[in-house]
Design an enzyme around this catalytic site. Structure first.
Site, PDB file in Angstrom:
ATOM      1  N   GLY A  77       0.598  -1.023  -0.528  1.00 51.20           N
ATOM      2  CA  GLY A  77       0.156   0.384  -0.339  1.00 51.20           C
ATOM      3  C   GLY A  77       1.399   1.300  -0.408  1.00 51.20           C
ATOM      4  O   GLY A  77       2.348   1.755   0.722  1.00 51.20           O
ATOM      5  N   ARG A 141       0.648  -5.416  -4.691  1.00 50.86           N
ATOM      6  CA  ARG A 141       1.166  -6.122  -3.606  1.00 50.86           C
ATOM      7  C   ARG A 141       1.515  -8.277  -4.155  1.00 50.86           C
ATOM      8  O   ARG A 141       1.081  -8.981  -3.209  1.00 50.86           O
ATOM      9  CB  ARG A 141      -0.141  -6.694  -3.394  1.00 50.86           C
ATOM     10  CG  ARG A 141      -0.173  -5.241  -2.926  1.00 50.86           C
ATOM     11  CD  ARG A 141      -1.767  -5.519  -1.767  1.00 50.86           C
ATOM     12  NE  ARG A 141      -2.618  -4.244  -1.110  1.00 50.86           N
ATOM     13  CZ  ARG A 141      -1.552  -4.155   0.269  1.00 50.86           C
ATOM     14  NH1 ARG A 141      -0.382  -4.596   1.125  1.00 50.86           N
ATOM     15  NH2 ARG A 141      -1.406  -2.756   1.267  1.00 50.86           N
ATOM     16  N   ASP A 172       5.452  -7.750   5.391  1.00 45.97           N
ATOM     17  CA  ASP A 172       5.323  -8.849   4.749  1.00 45.97           C
ATOM     18  C   ASP A 172       6.571  -9.126   3.542  1.00 45.97           C
ATOM     19  O   ASP A 172       7.069 -10.065   3.232  1.00 45.97           O
ATOM     20  CB  ASP A 172       4.092  -9.308   3.752  1.00 45.97           C
ATOM     21  CG  ASP A 172       2.791  -9.705   5.094  1.00 45.97           C
ATOM     22  OD1 ASP A 172       3.183 -10.225   6.018  1.00 45.97           O
ATOM     23  OD2 ASP A 172       1.316  -9.382   4.970  1.00 45.97           O
ATOM     24  N   LYS A 198       8.260   0.341   5.742  1.00 47.34           N
ATOM     25  CA  LYS A 198       6.866   1.401   5.261  1.00 47.34           C
ATOM     26  C   LYS A 198       5.591   1.534   5.226  1.00 47.34           C
ATOM     27  O   LYS A 198       5.728  -0.228   5.359  1.00 47.34           O
ATOM     28  CB  LYS A 198       7.169   1.681   3.408  1.00 47.34           C
ATOM     29  CG  LYS A 198       5.584   2.137   3.137  1.00 47.34           C
ATOM     30  CD  LYS A 198       5.043   1.534   2.181  1.00 47.34           C
ATOM     31  CE  LYS A 198       4.402  -0.242   2.468  1.00 47.34           C
ATOM     32  NZ  LYS A 198       3.587  -1.125   1.469  1.00 47.34           N
ATOM     33  N   THR A 199       4.899   1.992   6.002  1.00 45.46           N
ATOM     34  CA  THR A 199       3.458   1.360   5.769  1.00 45.46           C
ATOM     35  C   THR A 199       2.497   2.408   6.824  1.00 45.46           C
ATOM     36  O   THR A 199       3.204   2.816   8.464  1.00 45.46           O
ATOM     37  CB  THR A 199       2.582  -0.116   6.428  1.00 45.46           C
ATOM     38  OG1 THR A 199       1.609   0.186   7.093  1.00 45.46           O
ATOM     39  CG2 THR A 199       3.479  -0.927   8.228  1.00 45.46           C
ATOM     40  N   ASP A 201      -0.302   2.120   9.059  1.00 46.73           N
ATOM     41  CA  ASP A 201      -0.230   1.013   9.220  1.00 46.73           C
ATOM     42  C   ASP A 201      -0.218   1.368  10.995  1.00 46.73           C
ATOM     43  O   ASP A 201      -0.114   1.147  12.463  1.00 46.73           O
ATOM     44  CB  ASP A 201      -0.419  -0.307   9.654  1.00 46.73           C
ATOM     45  CG  ASP A 201      -1.679  -0.272   8.369  1.00 46.73           C
ATOM     46  OD1 ASP A 201      -2.130   1.058   8.061  1.00 46.73           O
ATOM     47  OD2 ASP A 201      -1.906  -1.879   7.405  1.00 46.73           O
TER      48      ASP A 201
HETATM   49  P1  FBP Z   1       0.592  -1.877   3.720  1.00 52.38           P
HETATM   50  O1  FBP Z   1       0.786  -2.658   4.987  1.00 52.38           O
HETATM   51  O2  FBP Z   1       1.093  -2.884   2.392  1.00 52.38           O
HETATM   52  O3  FBP Z   1       1.385  -0.951   3.963  1.00 52.38           O
HETATM   53  O4  FBP Z   1      -0.970  -1.104   3.035  1.00 52.38           O
HETATM   54  C1  FBP Z   1      -1.505  -1.099   4.524  1.00 52.38           C
HETATM   55  C2  FBP Z   1      -3.338  -0.402   4.142  1.00 52.38           C
HETATM   56  O5  FBP Z   1      -3.332   0.796   4.041  1.00 52.38           O
HETATM   57  C3  FBP Z   1      -3.844  -0.900   5.043  1.00 52.38           C
HETATM   58  O6  FBP Z   1      -4.324   0.147   5.730  1.00 52.38           O
HETATM   59  C4  FBP Z   1      -5.315  -1.362   4.015  1.00 52.38           C
HETATM   60  O7  FBP Z   1      -5.935  -2.136   4.913  1.00 52.38           O
HETATM   61  C5  FBP Z   1      -4.344  -2.350   3.173  1.00 52.38           C
HETATM   62  O8  FBP Z   1      -3.528  -1.180   2.489  1.00 52.38           O
HETATM   63  C6  FBP Z   1      -5.814  -2.196   2.146  1.00 52.38           C
HETATM   64  O9  FBP Z   1      -5.065  -2.519   0.410  1.00 52.38           O
HETATM   65  P2  FBP Z   1      -5.227  -2.087  -0.643  1.00 52.38           P
HETATM   66  O10 FBP Z   1      -4.441  -0.277  -1.123  1.00 52.38           O
HETATM   67  O11 FBP Z   1      -4.868  -2.988  -1.481  1.00 52.38           O
HETATM   68  O12 FBP Z   1      -6.804  -1.520  -1.217  1.00 52.38           O
END
Ligand code: FBP
Length: 547
Positions: A77, A141, A172, A198-199, A201
């Site tokens: 993400g 992803r 991951d 990175k994230t 979250d």
């Molecule tokens: P990462 O863990 O890859 O940084 O992504 C986090 C996130 O933003 C979460 O908060 C959310 O659940 C998910 O990605 C949404 O994924 P997508 O961008 O594939 O819709």
């Protein structure tokens, strides 16, 4: 590309670097490390990269290094500041030797496997300094996990003379970076692998990685809009706003926003799990707050809900774990079942009786989301589950019952919001602009020092950038064994909200007051120019954790 006035002014911002990275550096190695758990299993799986020492950069005599050819991947993400990691990496490589070259693999790990790439030259890099988004090379992803993918990737690395790969990703993706680094070391491929945390979250953190990048900016954006909603709410005094916030597992985003805006209710998933609460317990708690405020004539309020809540309700967690295993082992049989009703029945028939009962009692929409495709890492796509509506509707029902019992006589009208994508590509705050640039520059220094399987680490972040400490930590140090896709796998341990930590304690000490009274704070938009106390604030989470 047309640029806004702010973008033009922001392009000239020069991110600050930690003192140790301002001139020539050398690596100072510390003590050997151990994984956070399951040491013997992890050691056996990573014989070449387990137990490496921590590393800190210190000033050194200036000397020119060899030109380096490096590849970079954005994985998962989006998170604000990703472009600055790449800019810092580029500048770091050029500082080592002006003939160094940087290649970006397109649309995430998939571009690496499929040999889709572009060279990132100075004119391209300059277009993206201090900007949000991952569009410089795109993200994806695709999970890098098979030997075939690693070998395929190696072909393009050899072709381009690349000797180091930087993977910018969450837990991951960095787990996969460690596996790739181990594999390349084992076969003597001559390719180093470095990770960057990175994230949005905020759940990739530990003693050496104090925060993942993007968390600061994203939570500031969400806090701004929640603040605006609270002001609207306090002006009209007629709605209860249910706000779901991103954060696939951990509740760091919801907690940080709560500390910023002081809402009436914020649910913390980790607490729900620790207290073994049911969905109905959560609903009753919210309904009690609504009823108490109504008694004081306050028929309005705000409720913050972390996106990952469903997975933390113990009964739901057990159900999802069984569903994950069931679908991992019988995916083809399930896919062959035609029609939503038949699929629902197939699941009920194949679950254990206790979980089948819970599954059957769920609203059909929620139950269906739980059975849909996992992301490539095996996660339920919680951002698709409308928990805010589920809770709002259940609270309305509970209030109706309370009314019938004569325990509630207020009005309850709801508005629903989900904030996630709004914050992931915002222009990075000063904190993220500096932090990301430093992480990238530092990654170049890690490459130059010859290590592999390390994550770029910039810490002591609560002090000014001059006090930031730059270095690296072996990724294996953050690992433990977890069940994924029905099998035990080595993975980086997720950092959940610590219920004994200061950020949660601050929240817990104030929440009853915030529930009863209207103590809203309106943080306003991120400021890029102006007094330091406005522009350079780090998150409340970092402050409470480290002060
Ligand atoms: P990462 O863990 O890859 O940084 O992504 C986090 C996130 O933003 C979460 O908060 C959310 O659940 C998910 O990605 C949404 O994924 P997508 O961008 O594939 O819709």
């Amino acid at each position: 590309m047309k640029k806004s006035a702010l973008q033009q002014a922001r392009a000239t911002y020069q991110p600050k670097l930690p003192k140790a990275l301002k001139g020539a550096v050398k690596a100072q190695f510390g003590a050997p490390t151990n994984s956070v758990a399951n040491q013997e299993e992890i050691k056996a799986l990573f014989p070449n990269t387990y137990g490496l020492p921590e590393l800190t950069f210190v000033e050194a005599e200036a000397s020119e290094g060899k030109p380096l050819n490096v590849g970079v991947i954005l994985s998962g993400g989006q998170a604000p500041g990703g472009h600055n990691v790449i800019c810092g990496l580029f500048d770091g490589l050029k500082a080592i030797n002006k003939d160094s070259r940087l290649y970006g693999f397109l649309m995430g790990p998939g571009g690496f496997v499929d040999h889709k790439y572009m060279e990132l030259t100075a004119d391209i890099i300059d277009e993206y300094r201090n900007t949000g988004g991952f569009d410089i090379i795109g993200s994806g992803r695709t999970k890098l996990e098979t030997q075939e993918q690693f070998d395929k990737g190696l072909e393009i690395l050899k072709q381009l003379g690349i000797t180091a790969l930087v993977i910018i990703g969450g837990d991951d993706s960095n787990t996969n970076a460690a596996i790739l680094g181990e594999y390349y070391k084992a076969i003597g491929a001559g390719v180093q692998v470095i990770g960057c945390p990175k994230t949005i979250d905020g759940d990739l953190k530990n003693e050496f990685i104090e925060t993942s990048f993007g968390f600061d900016t994203a939570t500031k954006v969400y806090s701004e809009v929640i603040g605006n909603i609270q002001r609207d709410c306090n002006s009209a005094k007629k709605y209860w706003h249910f706000v779901k916030l991103m954060g696939r597992s951990a509740s760091h985003i919801a907690l940080e926003c709560a500390l910023q805006v002081q809402p009436n209710v914020c649910i913390i998933s980790e607490e729900v799990e620790a207290k073994n609460q049911t969905l109905q317990d959560i609903v009753n708690y919210i309904a009690d707050v609504v009823a108490a405020r109504a008694e004081a004539g306050l028929n309005f309020g705000t409720v913050l809900i972390p996106e990952g809540l469903i997975e933390f309700i113990p009964a739901m967690k057990a159900l999802i774990a069984e569903l994950n295993d069931l679908l991992a082992h019988n995916g083809a049989e399930f896919a062959a079942v035609e029609g939503q009703a038949a699929q629902r029945q197939w699941i009920i028939d194949h679950l254990s009786p206790a979980n089948a009962e819970i599954y059957a009692a769920l609203p059909h929409g929620v139950a269906r989301q739980l059975s849909l495709d996992r992301d490539p890492h095996g996660n339920v796509q919680v951002s698709l589950i409308e928990t805010e509506k589920l809770l709002g509707e259940m609270v309305a029902k509970r209030l109706k019952d309370l009314k019938a019992e004569g325990k509630y006589s207020g009005k309850f009208s709801t508005q629903y919001h989900f904030f996630g994508y709004e914050g992931r590509c915002a222009d990075p705050s000063n904190f993220d602009a500096d932090y990301c640039y430093a992480l990238g520059f530092n990654a170049a220094m890690l490459i130059n020092s010859g290590v592999t399987g390390y994550m770029s680490s910039v810490r002591n972040l609560v002090g000014g950038t001059d006090q930031w400490i730059a270095g690296g930590i072996p990724i294996t140090m953050m690992m433990n064994m977890e069940r994924r896709h029905g099998e035990m796998k080595p993975v980086i341990q997720k950092a959940l909200v610590d219920l004994n930590g200061n950020p949660f304690k601050q929240f817990a000490a104030n929440r009853d007051l915030w529930a009863k009274e209207t103590c809203y704070v309106y943080p306003g938009p991120i400021q890029y120019f102006g007094p330091s106390e406005v522009c350079d604030q780090c998150t409340a989470t970092l402050r409470f954790e480290h002060c």
